[in-house]
Design a protein around this motif. Structure first.
Motif, PDB file in Angstrom:
ATOM      1  N   LEU A  98       0.820  -1.205   0.000  1.00  0.00           N
ATOM      2  CA  LEU A  98       0.000   0.000   0.000  1.00  0.00           C
ATOM      3  C   LEU A  98       0.859   1.261   0.000  1.00  0.00           C
ATOM      4  N   ASN A  99       2.017   1.214   0.642  1.00  0.00           N
ATOM      5  CA  ASN A  99       2.937   2.354   0.576  1.00  0.00           C
ATOM      6  C   ASN A  99       3.390   2.587  -0.855  1.00  0.00           C
ATOM      7  N   PHE A 100       3.703   1.498  -1.557  1.00  0.00           N
ATOM      8  CA  PHE A 100       4.088   1.597  -2.964  1.00  0.00           C
ATOM      9  C   PHE A 100       2.947   2.224  -3.769  1.00  0.00           C
ATOM     10  N   ALA A 101       1.734   1.723  -3.564  1.00  0.00           N
ATOM     11  CA  ALA A 101       0.576   2.230  -4.311  1.00  0.00           C
ATOM     12  C   ALA A 101       0.364   3.713  -4.040  1.00  0.00           C
ATOM     13  N   PHE A 102       0.499   4.125  -2.775  1.00  0.00           N
ATOM     14  CA  PHE A 102       0.270   5.534  -2.440  1.00  0.00           C
ATOM     15  C   PHE A 102       1.361   6.422  -3.030  1.00  0.00           C
ATOM     16  N   ASP A 103       2.611   5.992  -2.920  1.00  0.00           N
ATOM     17  CA  ASP A 103       3.720   6.791  -3.442  1.00  0.00           C
ATOM     18  C   ASP A 103       3.650   6.940  -4.961  1.00  0.00           C
ATOM     19  N   MET A 104       3.165   5.902  -5.644  1.00  0.00           N
ATOM     20  CA  MET A 104       3.111   5.914  -7.106  1.00  0.00           C
ATOM     21  C   MET A 104       1.814   6.514  -7.647  1.00  0.00           C
ATOM     22  N   CYS A 105       0.817   6.671  -6.799  1.00  0.00           N
ATOM     23  CA  CYS A 105      -0.482   7.186  -7.237  1.00  0.00           C
ATOM     24  C   CYS A 105      -0.339   8.634  -7.703  1.00  0.00           C
ATOM     25  N   HIS A 106      -1.000   8.966  -8.787  1.00  0.00           N
ATOM     26  CA  HIS A 106      -0.923  10.333  -9.314  1.00  0.00           C
ATOM     27  C   HIS A 106      -1.423  11.323  -8.268  1.00  0.00           C
ATOM     28  N   HIS A 107      -0.694  12.434  -8.121  1.00  0.00           N
ATOM     29  CA  HIS A 107      -1.013  13.382  -7.036  1.00  0.00           C
ATOM     30  C   HIS A 107      -2.390  14.006  -7.206  1.00  0.00           C
ATOM     31  N   GLY A 108      -2.918  13.978  -8.426  1.00  0.00           N
ATOM     32  CA  GLY A 108      -4.251  14.540  -8.645  1.00  0.00           C
ATOM     33  C   GLY A 108      -5.379  13.559  -8.421  1.00  0.00           C
ATOM     34  N   ALA A 109      -5.036  12.284  -8.226  1.00  0.00           N
ATOM     35  CA  ALA A 109      -6.073  11.246  -8.046  1.00  0.00           C
ATOM     36  C   ALA A 109      -6.425  11.140  -6.566  1.00  0.00           C
ATOM     37  N   LYS A 110      -7.077  12.159  -6.036  1.00  0.00           N
ATOM     38  CA  LYS A 110      -7.355  12.232  -4.604  1.00  0.00           C
ATOM     39  C   LYS A 110      -8.243  11.085  -4.122  1.00  0.00           C
ATOM     40  N   ARG A 111      -9.225  10.721  -4.940  1.00  0.00           N
ATOM     41  CA  ARG A 111     -10.119   9.637  -4.519  1.00  0.00           C
ATOM     42  C   ARG A 111      -9.350   8.333  -4.381  1.00  0.00           C
ATOM     43  N   ASN A 112      -8.466   8.047  -5.332  1.00  0.00           N
ATOM     44  CA  ASN A 112      -7.664   6.823  -5.254  1.00  0.00           C
ATOM     45  C   ASN A 112      -6.715   6.864  -4.059  1.00  0.00           C
ATOM     46  N   GLN A 113      -6.124   8.024  -3.809  1.00  0.00           N
ATOM     47  CA  GLN A 113      -5.250   8.153  -2.644  1.00  0.00           C
ATOM     48  C   GLN A 113      -6.025   7.903  -1.353  1.00  0.00           C
ATOM     49  N   GLU A 114      -7.241   8.397  -1.291  1.00  0.00           N
ATOM     50  CA  GLU A 114      -8.064   8.198  -0.093  1.00  0.00           C
ATOM     51  C   GLU A 114      -8.393   6.727   0.106  1.00  0.00           C
ATOM     52  N   LEU A 115      -8.686   6.012  -1.002  1.00  0.00           N
ATOM     53  CA  LEU A 115      -8.962   4.581  -0.906  1.00  0.00           C
ATOM     54  C   LEU A 115      -7.762   3.828  -0.340  1.00  0.00           C
ATOM     55  N   ILE A 116      -6.580   4.214  -0.759  1.00  0.00           N
ATOM     56  CA  ILE A 116      -5.362   3.561  -0.251  1.00  0.00           C
ATOM     57  C   ILE A 116      -5.178   3.880   1.229  1.00  0.00           C
ATOM     58  N   LEU A 117      -5.378   5.146   1.587  1.00  0.00           N
ATOM     59  CA  LEU A 117      -5.192   5.555   2.989  1.00  0.00           C
ATOM     60  C   LEU A 117      -6.219   4.911   3.911  1.00  0.00           C
ATOM     61  N   ASN A 118      -7.380   4.523   3.375  1.00  0.00           N
ATOM     62  CA  ASN A 118      -8.372   3.826   4.200  1.00  0.00           C
ATOM     63  C   ASN A 118      -7.751   2.632   4.916  1.00  0.00           C
ATOM     64  N   TYR A 119      -6.815   1.971   4.239  1.00  0.00           N
ATOM     65  CA  TYR A 119      -6.165   0.783   4.809  1.00  0.00           C
ATOM     66  C   TYR A 119      -4.782   1.095   5.368  1.00  0.00           C
ATOM     67  N   LEU A 120      -4.120   2.061   4.781  1.00  0.00           N
ATOM     68  CA  LEU A 120      -2.747   2.353   5.190  1.00  0.00           C
ATOM     69  C   LEU A 120      -2.687   3.009   6.569  1.00  0.00           C
ATOM     70  N   ILE A 121      -3.623   3.904   6.861  1.00  0.00           N
ATOM     71  CA  ILE A 121      -3.608   4.579   8.164  1.00  0.00           C
ATOM     72  C   ILE A 121      -3.778   3.598   9.327  1.00  0.00           C
ATOM     73  N   PRO A 122      -4.756   2.666   9.288  1.00  0.00           N
ATOM     74  CA  PRO A 122      -4.842   1.686  10.385  1.00  0.00           C
ATOM     75  C   PRO A 122      -3.563   0.862  10.549  1.00  0.00           C
ATOM     76  N   LEU A 123      -2.918   0.519   9.439  1.00  0.00           N
ATOM     77  CA  LEU A 123      -1.661  -0.230   9.526  1.00  0.00           C
ATOM     78  C   LEU A 123      -0.590   0.589  10.235  1.00  0.00           C
ATOM     79  N   GLN A 124      -0.566   1.878   9.954  1.00  0.00           N
ATOM     80  CA  GLN A 124       0.420   2.737  10.620  1.00  0.00           C
ATOM     81  C   GLN A 124       0.097   2.921  12.099  1.00  0.00           C
ATOM     82  N   LEU A 125      -1.187   3.011  12.413  1.00  0.00           N
ATOM     83  CA  LEU A 125      -1.564   3.137  13.831  1.00  0.00           C
ATOM     84  C   LEU A 125      -1.098   1.917  14.619  1.00  0.00           C
TER      85      LEU A 125
END
Length: 405
Positions: free
Chosen positions: A234-261
Motif C-alpha cells: 500500500l505504501n508503494f501504491a500511495f507513493d506511485m499514485c498520481h497526485h491529482g487522483a485524490k479519490r484513489n489516494q483516499e482509498l489507499i489511505l483507508n487501509y494504510l492509516i490503520p496499519l500505521q496506527l
C-alpha cells in the motif's frame, strides 16, 4: 454517424491497426456512442442482420451488439445492456487472439464498459427485488479472465505482445472479485502471474496498472492479517499514485492509516488536511494515542464503529488499541522515573484514573500480553506482583521492530 458510416470507420481503423480509434467507436458511453445513437434509423438486431459480412467476422457481430448496448443504455435497461455488452465482448475476444498489442486500448474500453454495466445490471436487479446476488459481475469476471488468458498465452515478443495488457485486465478482474465478495479467487490470478516467468516485470507497465495491482494485493494481505506485507504494497501504491487522483489516494489511505496506527505511527496533520473525511474519522484516535488515553480510544471506537466496519478496517483499528495501552504503561514508567521494577498496582491505578475499571488480575493479564507481544521488555513476578523491566529505554522498544499480529 449512421451505422453504415460506423462500419466503414471500424473497417478503416482495423486496416490501419488504430486501436485508439476502435476504442472510441466501441465505447458504450463516450461521444462516439452518442454520435451513433443520434443518427440510428434501425436499432433492432433483426434489422441490423443485413449488415453481416459488411466487415470481416466477428467484427460485424461486434458492431451489431454495440448498437444494442447503446440503445438499451438510452432506455435505462441495464440488464439487457449488459447481456449485449457480454455478447460483444465475447465476439471481440475471438478477434483479439489473432491480433497484437495495438488493439489493447479497445480491449480495455470493452472490458471496462462490461464491468460497469455488470454493476449497474446487478444493482437494477436488486432494486427490482430480484435478489442480492451479482450474476452479471460474476459473468464479467469470467469474460475478463478469458482476456487475461489470451494476454498471458501470447507468444509474440517485444512491444507488439498482448502481454502488455496483463496488469490492466488483472485490475478489472480484481474489481469484479472484490465487488462480489469472492476475494479468495484473486489468489489464482496472483499464482498465474508468478508461474509465468516470461511476463515483463511489473515496473515496466504503466504506472496506473502498477498502482491498481499493488492496491489490491495490499488489500488481500490486509484481509489475511499479513500486515507487514500489506503496508509495503500500500505504501508503494500511495507513493506511485498520481497526485491529482485524490479519490484513489483516499482509498489507499483507508487501509494504510490503520496499519500505521498499529505500529505507533501517525499520519502528518498536513496529509490528513488533504482528506477531510479521514481527518474527521481518525483525529479522535490520534489524540487518544498521543495521550495514552484508553478511555478516549474506546469512545472513538464506539463512535466510529459503523464507518470502520463499512470500510473493513474495524478490527485493525481495534488492534491499535494496544498501542494506546502501551502509551499509558509507558507514561506510568516515565512518571516513576523509569525504574526497572514497578508494582502492578501502579499500572492498575493508572487504568482507574483514566476511567478503566477492572480487577488487578486483569491488569496483570494485560501486562503479560504486552510482554508476550514484544511491546514491553521484561517479565512479571506474580508472587511479588511486580513487573521487572529491561534497563533504560530498552523497556519499551521501538514499535518498528515489533511484529504486528
Amino acid at each position: 454517424m449512421n451505422f453504415t458510416t460506423f462500419l466503414v470507420e471500424l473497417s478503416r481503423a482495423l486496416a490501419s491497426n488504430n486501436g485508439n480509434r476502435i476504442a472510441y467507436l466501441l465505447s458504450a458511453t463516450g461521444p462516439g456512442a452518442q454520435e451513433l445513437l443520434k443518427d440510428l434509423k434501425e436499432t433492432t438486431r433483426l434489422a441490423l442482420l443485413k449488415y453481416q459480412n459488411v466487415v470481416e467476422s466477428p467484427w460485424d457481430e461486434v458492431g451489431i451488439a454495440h448498437v444494442q448496448v447503446i440503445v438499451r443504455i438510452s432506455e435505462g435497461n441495464f440488464v439487457d445492456a449488459y447481456t449485449e455488452q457480454a455478447t460483444m465482448a465475447k465476439a471481440f475476444e475471438r478477434a483479439f487472439v489473432g491480433l497484437q498489442a495495438w488493439v489493447l486500448p479497445a480491449l480495455f474500453v470493452v472490458l471496462k464498459d462490461l464491468r460497469d454495466l455488470a454493476e449497474k445490471a446487478d444493482d437494477s436487479r436488486f432494486q427490482q427485488g430480484q435478489g442480492s446476488d451479482s450474476p452479471s459481475l460474476e459473468d464479467a469476471a469470467r469474460i475478463c479472465n478469458k482476456a487475461f488468458t489470451d494476454c498471458v498465452m501470447d507468444r509474440t515478443v517485444g512491444d507488439e505482445s498482448r502481454k502488455w495488457g496483463i496488469y490492466h485486465v488483472v485490475g478489472l478482474i480484481f474489481k469484479c472479485y472484490f465487488s462480489v465478495n469472492k476475494i479468495a479467487l484473486s489468489r489464482n490470478i496472483i499464482r498465474a502471474l508468478s508461474a509465468n516467468k516470461d511476463i515483463p516485470p511489473l515496473e515496466e507497465y504503466p504506472r496506473a496498472d502498477q498502482v491498481t495491482f499493488k492496491y489490491y494485493v495490499g488489500m488481500l494481505n490486509f484481509l489475511n492479517e499479513r500486515y507487514d506485507e500489506s503496508e509495503q504494497e500500500l505504501n508503494f501504491a500511495f507513493d506511485m499514485c498520481h497526485h491529482g487522483a485524490k479519490r484513489n489516494q483516499e482509498l489507499i489511505l483507508n487501509y494504510l492509516i490503520p496499519l500505521q496506527l498499529m505500529r505507533g505511527m501517525q499520519p502528518s496533520p498536513g496529509l490528513l488536511h488533504l482528506f477531510p473525511r479521514l481527518q474527521e474519522l481518525y483525529t479522535p484516535f490520534l489524540d487518544a494515542l498521543r495521550s495514552g488515553n484508553v478511555t478516549k480510544y474506546d469512545a472513538a471506537l464506539d463512535w466510529a464503529e459503523p464507518r470502520l466496519v463499512e470500510m473493513g478496517v474495524y478490527l485493525a483499528v481495534e488492534k491499535a488499541r494496544e498501542i494506546c495501552m502501551r502509551g499509558l504503561f509507558r507514561k506510568v514508567w516515565k512518571i516513576l522515573d523509569k525504574p526497572s521494577r514497578i508494582q502492578i498496582e501502579q499500572f492498575h491505578k493508572a487504568f482507574h484514573l483514566s476511567g478503566q475499571e477492572m480487577p488487578v488480575d486483569e491488569t496483570e493479564c494485560l501486562l503479560a500480553n504486552m510482554i508476550f507481544k514484544g511491546y514491553i521488555k521484561g517479565y512479571i513476578s506474580h508472587e511479588r506482583q511486580t513487573v521487572v523491566l529491561a534497563k533504560g529505554d530498552a523497556a519499551f522498544p521501538k514499535l518498528s521492530g515489533v511484529k504486528r499480529t
